[in-house]
Design an enzyme around this catalytic site. Structure first.
Site, PDB file in Angstrom:
ATOM      1  N   ALA A  12       1.149  -1.241   0.101  1.00 12.66           N
ATOM      2  CA  ALA A  12      -0.046   0.008  -0.030  1.00 12.66           C
ATOM      3  C   ALA A  12       0.864   1.329   0.019  1.00 12.66           C
ATOM      4  O   ALA A  12       2.036   1.290   0.495  1.00 12.66           O
ATOM      5  CB  ALA A  12      -0.926  -0.037   1.160  1.00 12.66           C
ATOM      6  N   ALA A  15       2.215   2.315   3.550  1.00 12.76           N
ATOM      7  CA  ALA A  15       3.331   1.630   4.070  1.00 12.76           C
ATOM      8  C   ALA A  15       4.712   2.135   4.145  1.00 12.76           C
ATOM      9  O   ALA A  15       5.158   2.043   5.401  1.00 12.76           O
ATOM     10  CB  ALA A  15       3.328   0.170   3.213  1.00 12.76           C
ATOM     11  N   LYS A  97      -6.412   2.081  10.361  1.00  9.44           N
ATOM     12  CA  LYS A  97      -7.704   2.478  10.863  1.00  9.44           C
ATOM     13  C   LYS A  97      -8.609   2.848   9.694  1.00  9.44           C
ATOM     14  O   LYS A  97      -8.124   3.311   8.498  1.00  9.44           O
ATOM     15  CB  LYS A  97      -7.831   3.634  11.690  1.00  9.44           C
ATOM     16  CG  LYS A  97      -7.524   4.984  11.247  1.00  9.44           C
ATOM     17  CD  LYS A  97      -5.865   5.143  10.900  1.00  9.44           C
ATOM     18  CE  LYS A  97      -5.595   5.985   9.949  1.00  9.44           C
ATOM     19  NZ  LYS A  97      -4.310   5.820   9.527  1.00  9.44           N
ATOM     20  N   ARG A 183     -11.106   4.673  -1.824  1.00 15.71           N
ATOM     21  CA  ARG A 183     -11.911   5.336  -0.472  1.00 15.71           C
ATOM     22  C   ARG A 183     -13.202   5.580  -0.810  1.00 15.71           C
ATOM     23  O   ARG A 183     -14.191   5.997   0.012  1.00 15.71           O
ATOM     24  CB  ARG A 183     -10.962   6.550  -0.198  1.00 15.71           C
ATOM     25  CG  ARG A 183      -9.581   6.107   0.490  1.00 15.71           C
ATOM     26  CD  ARG A 183      -8.783   7.404   0.685  1.00 15.71           C
ATOM     27  NE  ARG A 183      -7.323   7.015   1.013  1.00 15.71           N
ATOM     28  CZ  ARG A 183      -6.524   6.418   0.370  1.00 15.71           C
ATOM     29  NH1 ARG A 183      -6.704   6.458  -0.942  1.00 15.71           N
ATOM     30  NH2 ARG A 183      -5.400   6.230   0.787  1.00 15.71           N
TER      31      ARG A 183
END
Length: 346
Positions: A12, A15, A97, A183
């Protein structure tokens, strides 16, 4: 000192900042392995960041005996499932999260995490990195004193510099105009409330000193998929009588606004950029007619987070941003969606 060997599920974009760089700067932590949906992508990531082992699947990484813990930066809708699989394999977990898509999933993760902690000392931690930066603790202490033993959101403490809290306002508006981004995908638990809103709700709990109730919420949704919010405003009510508001967006007229304002009986506290305080922050307190402003210096919030994760594992402690704490945050996010007339994330 025993080295904590961490594997990454997914190459990702977050990361490198959230784990790769902090791991290189944290004693006793080794970034050992990576797996991604595409092996060539995992191999390229490993070559760029000096990771020794590449696995062809997430399952293979979880079965690797040379991996003690995993970092999960996958899309929101995959967090709970892979956290549960990691717990089953006996791995400590640092999960981005929000830890799940909804409260029901969060409850399942918390139950599994608590059972694994009692059984073998496993640590499962939600990656609210901002909470581990000195700015968050400095503001919390000013607002609520030092009597909150855990420092977790929603943990009441003594009255601080402002006296009794009357109003809490949090904004997390970050521009993301690329509507094809994951998203914005409903099936992957997307939406502004999930992405930016989890920060805002968590901060409203932390700085309000109590867990609020959702009074009402208004969403602005995507034309292409009205289930997905690009912006959300929610009104809050705290048990002690204070009111609050969270404003979040990935695309709205408020292109960029990341801050906290807390009003008390004696004055006001403002925080500029609580999410990434290492880039810039400002903490301003006005009480009894006097105004004082400071910048809280420190390392990147991700460094503090990784150290806290490693320390919790070494000490067998429950982190401030635990799986159980995530249940409360996810419940509030669910309530916001209900109040706005939108479906819960799947």
């Amino acid at each position: 000192m025993t080295t904590l060997r961490i594997g990454v599920l997914g190459a990702a974009g977050i990361a490198p900042a959230a784990l790769v760089k902090p791991a290189g700067e944290t004693a006793g932590v080794d970034l050992t392995a990576i797996a991604a949906r595409s092996r060539p992508r995992a191999e390229a990531f490993a070559a760029e960041h000096g990771i020794r082992t590449v696995h062809g699947s997430y399952e293979a990484l979880l079965d690797d005996p040379d991996v003690d813990a995993v970092y999960i930066p996958l899309p929101n809708g995959l967090h709970a499932a892979w956290t549960l699989r990691a717990i089953e394999r006996g791995k400590h977990v640092l999960c981005e999260k929000p830890m799940s898509s909804n409260r029901t999933e969060a409850e399942a993760v918390a139950a599994a995490a608590e059972a694994a902690r009692l059984r073998s000392g496993l640590v499962v931690m939600e990656a609210f990195h901002y909470r581990y930066h000195p700015l968050a603790e400095r503001a919390r202490t000013l607002l609520h004193g030092d009597q909150s033993a855990s420092g977790a959101p929603g943990t009441p403490g003594a009255a601080g510099r402002l006296g009794a809290i009357e109003r809490v306002e949090v904004s997390a508006c970050i521009p993301l105009p690329r509507f094809s981004d994951i998203r914005y995908q409903y099936t992957l638990a997307g939406g502004a409330t999930m992405d930016a809103g989890c920060y805002a709700v968590h901060a409203a709990r932390l700085f309000g000193g109590e867990d609020p109730k959702i009074v009402s919420a208004t969403a602005r949704t995507l034309r292409a998929d009205p289930r997905v919010d690009r912006a959300m405003t929610a009104e809050l009510a705290y048990p002690g009588g204070a009111t609050g508001r969270v404003r979040v967006s990935l695309w709205s007229r408020n292109l960029l606004s990341v801050g906290v304002r807390v009003t008390g009986e004696r004055g006001e506290l403002k925080i500029t950029n609580f999410i990434l305080p290492q880039l810039y922050n400002r903490l301003t307190v006005r009480t009894d007619g006097r105004r004082r402003s400071e910048q809280v210096k420190g390392e990147p919030s991700y460094n503090y987070q990784l150290r806290a994760f490693a320390a919790a594992i070494a000490e067998g402690a429950v982190p401030m941003t635990s799986a159980r704490d995530a249940v409360i945050t996810m419940g509030l996010l669910d309530d916001i969606y209900r109040a706005a007339g939108l479906p819960l994330r799947p």
